[in-house]
Enzyme design. Structure first.
Site, PDB file in Angstrom:
ATOM      1  N   ARG A  98       0.846  -1.211   0.000  1.00 20.35           N
ATOM      2  CA  ARG A  98       0.000   0.000   0.000  1.00 20.35           C
ATOM      3  C   ARG A  98       0.878   1.256   0.000  1.00 20.35           C
ATOM      4  NH1 ARG A  98      -4.441   0.023   4.582  1.00 20.35           N
ATOM      5  NH2 ARG A  98      -4.949   1.935   3.469  1.00 20.35           N
ATOM      6  N   PRO A 146      -0.680   7.026  14.386  1.00 17.83           N
ATOM      7  CA  PRO A 146      -0.956   5.938  15.331  1.00 17.83           C
ATOM      8  C   PRO A 146      -0.101   4.695  15.048  1.00 17.83           C
ATOM      9  CG  PRO A 146      -2.549   5.838  13.573  1.00 17.83           C
ATOM     10  CD  PRO A 146      -1.595   6.965  13.223  1.00 17.83           C
ATOM     11  N   HIS A 149      -1.077   1.080  11.502  1.00 11.14           N
ATOM     12  CA  HIS A 149      -0.430   0.872  10.195  1.00 11.14           C
ATOM     13  C   HIS A 149       0.836   1.718  10.250  1.00 11.14           C
ATOM     14  CE1 HIS A 149      -3.533  -1.411   8.191  1.00 11.14           C
ATOM     15  NE2 HIS A 149      -4.445  -0.527   8.527  1.00 11.14           N
ATOM     16  N   GLU A 244      -8.238  12.537  11.642  1.00 13.43           N
ATOM     17  CA  GLU A 244      -8.756  11.227  11.187  1.00 13.43           C
ATOM     18  C   GLU A 244      -8.819  10.351  12.429  1.00 13.43           C
ATOM     19  OE1 GLU A 244      -9.852  10.813   8.235  1.00 13.43           O
ATOM     20  OE2 GLU A 244      -8.947  12.514   7.205  1.00 13.43           O
ATOM     21  N   CYS A 278      -8.871   1.333  11.645  1.00 10.60           N
ATOM     22  CA  CYS A 278      -9.949   2.264  11.975  1.00 10.60           C
ATOM     23  C   CYS A 278     -11.228   1.825  11.270  1.00 10.60           C
ATOM     24  CB  CYS A 278      -9.570   3.682  11.574  1.00 10.60           C
ATOM     25  SG  CYS A 278      -9.016   3.819   9.880  1.00 10.60           S
ATOM     26  N   THR A 279     -11.086   1.204  10.091  1.00  9.46           N
ATOM     27  CA  THR A 279     -12.260   0.780   9.311  1.00  9.46           C
ATOM     28  C   THR A 279     -12.516  -0.724   9.410  1.00  9.46           C
ATOM     29  OG1 THR A 279     -10.789   0.633   7.434  1.00  9.46           O
ATOM     30  CG2 THR A 279     -12.137   2.630   7.572  1.00  9.46           C
TER      31      THR A 279
HETATM   32  P1  NAP Z   1      -3.723   7.347  20.014  1.00 13.11           P
HETATM   33  O1  NAP Z   1      -3.515   6.743  21.339  1.00 13.11           O
HETATM   34  O2  NAP Z   1      -4.731   8.436  19.875  1.00 13.11           O
HETATM   35  O3  NAP Z   1      -2.275   7.865  19.547  1.00 13.11           O
HETATM   36  C1  NAP Z   1      -2.085   8.439  18.278  1.00 13.11           C
HETATM   37  C2  NAP Z   1      -0.880   9.352  18.307  1.00 13.11           C
HETATM   38  O4  NAP Z   1      -1.160  10.460  19.189  1.00 13.11           O
HETATM   39  C3  NAP Z   1       0.391   8.695  18.834  1.00 13.11           C
HETATM   40  O5  NAP Z   1       1.491   9.147  18.085  1.00 13.11           O
HETATM   41  C4  NAP Z   1       0.449   9.212  20.264  1.00 13.11           C
HETATM   42  O6  NAP Z   1       1.756   9.268  20.791  1.00 13.11           O
HETATM   43  C5  NAP Z   1      -0.064  10.621  20.086  1.00 13.11           C
HETATM   44  N1  NAP Z   1      -0.525  11.265  21.326  1.00 13.11           N
HETATM   45  C6  NAP Z   1      -0.828  10.682  22.517  1.00 13.11           C
HETATM   46  N2  NAP Z   1      -1.199  11.636  23.411  1.00 13.11           N
HETATM   47  C7  NAP Z   1      -1.115  12.828  22.774  1.00 13.11           C
HETATM   48  C8  NAP Z   1      -1.355  14.173  23.161  1.00 13.11           C
HETATM   49  N3  NAP Z   1      -1.784  14.484  24.398  1.00 13.11           N
HETATM   50  N4  NAP Z   1      -1.155  15.162  22.260  1.00 13.11           N
HETATM   51  C9  NAP Z   1      -0.756  14.860  21.009  1.00 13.11           C
HETATM   52  N5  NAP Z   1      -0.502  13.598  20.572  1.00 13.11           N
HETATM   53  C10 NAP Z   1      -0.682  12.587  21.442  1.00 13.11           C
HETATM   54  O7  NAP Z   1      -4.115   6.250  18.922  1.00 13.11           O
HETATM   55  P2  NAP Z   1      -3.478   4.818  18.714  1.00 13.11           P
HETATM   56  O8  NAP Z   1      -3.912   3.961  19.851  1.00 13.11           O
HETATM   57  O9  NAP Z   1      -2.043   4.945  18.371  1.00 13.11           O
HETATM   58  O10 NAP Z   1      -4.232   4.361  17.348  1.00 13.11           O
HETATM   59  C11 NAP Z   1      -5.474   3.729  17.320  1.00 13.11           C
HETATM   60  C12 NAP Z   1      -6.580   4.723  17.015  1.00 13.11           C
HETATM   61  O11 NAP Z   1      -6.334   5.385  15.781  1.00 13.11           O
HETATM   62  C13 NAP Z   1      -7.918   4.029  16.846  1.00 13.11           C
HETATM   63  O12 NAP Z   1      -8.906   4.796  17.474  1.00 13.11           O
HETATM   64  C14 NAP Z   1      -8.123   4.039  15.336  1.00 13.11           C
HETATM   65  O13 NAP Z   1      -9.471   3.943  14.925  1.00 13.11           O
HETATM   66  C15 NAP Z   1      -7.512   5.357  14.981  1.00 13.11           C
HETATM   67  N6  NAP Z   1      -7.172   5.409  13.548  1.00 13.11           N
HETATM   68  C16 NAP Z   1      -7.901   6.216  12.716  1.00 13.11           C
HETATM   69  C17 NAP Z   1      -7.635   6.233  11.352  1.00 13.11           C
HETATM   70  C18 NAP Z   1      -8.417   7.098  10.399  1.00 13.11           C
HETATM   71  O14 NAP Z   1      -7.952   7.310   9.278  1.00 13.11           O
HETATM   72  N7  NAP Z   1      -9.580   7.611  10.779  1.00 13.11           N
HETATM   73  C19 NAP Z   1      -6.602   5.440  10.848  1.00 13.11           C
HETATM   74  C20 NAP Z   1      -5.876   4.636  11.718  1.00 13.11           C
HETATM   75  C21 NAP Z   1      -6.161   4.640  13.084  1.00 13.11           C
HETATM   76  P3  NAP Z   1       2.337   8.083  21.707  1.00 13.11           P
HETATM   77  O15 NAP Z   1       2.498   6.924  20.815  1.00 13.11           O
HETATM   78  O16 NAP Z   1       3.632   8.664  22.147  1.00 13.11           O
HETATM   79  O17 NAP Z   1       1.356   7.861  22.810  1.00 13.11           O
END
Ligand code: NAP
Length: 470
Positions: A98, A146, A149, A244, A278-279
């Protein structure tokens, strides 16, 4: 693998070391030197003080050379992702594929002129002039990504910014930073000036939040959870935001569906990438009359999804990101069972391994299906008819994507019109897309600003209008 955070392509050493461990066996996979607040300022200043000297052709060439280099090292990159994320090797090879597409589409798109021309003598108020538009780079972009991926999410931020000529500071997930830093190295080797990309890891307050608040940053692109996305929206101040966020996507299976197809889509949608998309299919809404047969066939299908050592060629489902994530899934599953759900396959966790799980009779209001459950869970909820399915599908705070399995055109078009989310895929999983098509959600999943290579190039640039006598 010992890597460093990078300010304008140069390693930094200041703020301790981040250790990255393999979720499957706990072994140390690598370490990354972390950045300080001063490094954040240095990275933003380097971006703001830089004007990309590369022509469109040269930017396209950098992306093409990166694509060739990644193609040659495809397996190595897949193995890096697998060892830091626990995702099965077959999934991470797919992810690298991808990313190759992201690079190819962006290299093509950057060659395409994106201007418009308006004749200004078309109105009684007009004049003999022409108005032109050109897209110009923004001064500095920040992207926060995140873990799920680890390469493709990074590519979807960094590559369109390069195409737009906008310098970017990246903060990848601390759970999966290694492949992000390796990807940056490929880009520099392909001729990207260091000032066009910094990659910073470090304590959230020092790095991520400093970047979010930084007054010199003009666009902030975040992909991650709803909770962090909303926190960021509250902190960011005056800058363009691309959010996103999470999803709770339904797969609706109607009475007239091709059941074999429906079962395949449900299993692929719920279990691939360890359910961490996410999807991913997070709710399967099945019409009463076919629910029993569908359920029986999905349980049988789930046995094909071998779960275990992510590096093994036969494994289809690796671990989730860590033990805490697996325990969370076990908790919401236990709660659902107390409320009346029945586990028909899987259900157990060991360390970060959570087995592909089929759950039937899931109550509509249990935590497992009200919140986003990020793992290989296939919860089945019965619905009376299409109207009931659409109402239930929409009865969520999320609005990312959806899938509907039907042979009836009228049902398909009704679903496309009524589902309040960013994408509706008929006879496909909610996650289906190509890397250049517009992608993104509404409600808590996003603010309707799309990503995908073409839309993201727009997000990382602004339209300048000029006019000439004509
Ligand atoms: P996450 O916990 O929200 O973390 C995402 C990013 O935000 C990481 O780099 C994290 O850093 C950082 N972060 C954490 N606390 C922060 C703060 N206070 N200020 C700014 N940045 C901060 O998400 P995740 O658990 O990695 O990923 C899973 C989520 O992503 C799921 O909800 C999924 O649905 C969503 N997602 C959405 C899409 C879309 O296109 N809509 C695509 C993929 C994933 P650290 O790693 O240092 O904590």
């Amino acid at each position: 693998m010992n890597l460093s955070s990078l300010v304008a392509g140069k390693p930094v050493t200041g703020n301790g070391t981040l250790r990255v461990c393999n979720p499957w066996n706990g072994e140390l996979v690598g370490s990354v030197s972390q950045a300080t607040r001063a490094d954040v300022d240095a990275a933003v200043d380097a971006a703001c003080g830089f004007t990309c000297p590369l022509s469109r052709f040269q930017r396209s060439e950098v992306l093409e050379r990166t694509r060739s280099a990644l193609e040659a090292r495809r397996d190595e990159f897949a193995r890096t992702i697998t060892s830091e994320s626990g995702l099965a090797l077959r999934e991470t090879r797919y992810e690298v594929g991808r990313t190759l597409d992201v690079l190819r589409f962006a290299a093509m798109e950057v060659l395409r002129d994106d201007g418009q021309i308006f004749s200004a003598d078309v109105s009684a108020q007009g004049k003999a002039r022409k108005i032109f538009t050109v897209r110009e780079p923004l001064r500095c972009a920040v992207a926060i990504t995140p873990f799920n991926h680890p390469l493709n999410q990074v590519a979807h931020k960094v590559v369109p910014a390069i195409a737009a000529g906008t310098p970017l500071v990246l903060k990848p997930s601390e759970k999966t930073p290694l492949v992000a830093l390796k990807f940056a190295q490929l880009l520099y080797e392909a001729g990207l000036p260091g000032e066009m990309l910094s990659v910073l890891l470090g304590p959230v307050g020092d790095v991520a939040e400093s970047l979010v608040r930084h007054e010199k940053v003009e666009v902030l692109a975040f992909t991650g959870s709803v909770a962090i996305g909303k926190r960021i929206a509250g902190m960011a101040g005056y800058k363009k935001l691309v959010l996103e966020l999470g999803g709770n996507d339904p797969l609706i299976v109607l009475n007239d569906a091709d059941l074999e197809l429906a079962v395949t889509l449900a299993a692929e949608g719920a279990f691939r990438n360890s359910g961490q998309r996410c999807t991913a299919v997070k709710r399967i809404l099945v019409e009463d009359a076919v629910a029993a047969e569908f359920t029986e066939r999905l349980v049988a299908k789930s046995r094909d999804y071998l779960c275990g050592d992510p590096m093994a060629e036969t494994t289809r489902v690796g671990t989730v990101i860590d033990e805490a994530a697996a325990s969370y899934l076990e908790n919401v599953l236990e709660e659902a069972v107390v409320e009346g759900a029945r586990i028909l396959a899987g259900g157990g966790c060991k360390g970060a391994l959570f087995h592909p799980t089929v759950v039937a009779d899931v109550p509509r209001n249990c935590r497992m299906v009200v919140n986003e459950s990020f793992g290989p869970l296939a919860p089945i909820l019965k619905v009376r008819d299409l109207d009931d399915a659409l109402e239930l599908a929409n009865a969520t705070s999320f609005g990312l994507s959806s899938g509907v399995v039907t042979r009836n055109l009228e049902s398909a078009t009704k679903a496309i019109k009524r589902l309040r989310c960013g994408t509706v895929n008929i006879n496909e999983v909610p996650g289906f897309r190509i890397e250049c098509s517009p992608f993104g959600g509404v409600k808590d999943s996003g603010q309707g600003v799309k990503e995908g290579v073409i839309e993201a190039i727009k997000a990382y640039s602004f339209v300048k209008t000029f006019s000439l006598p004509w």
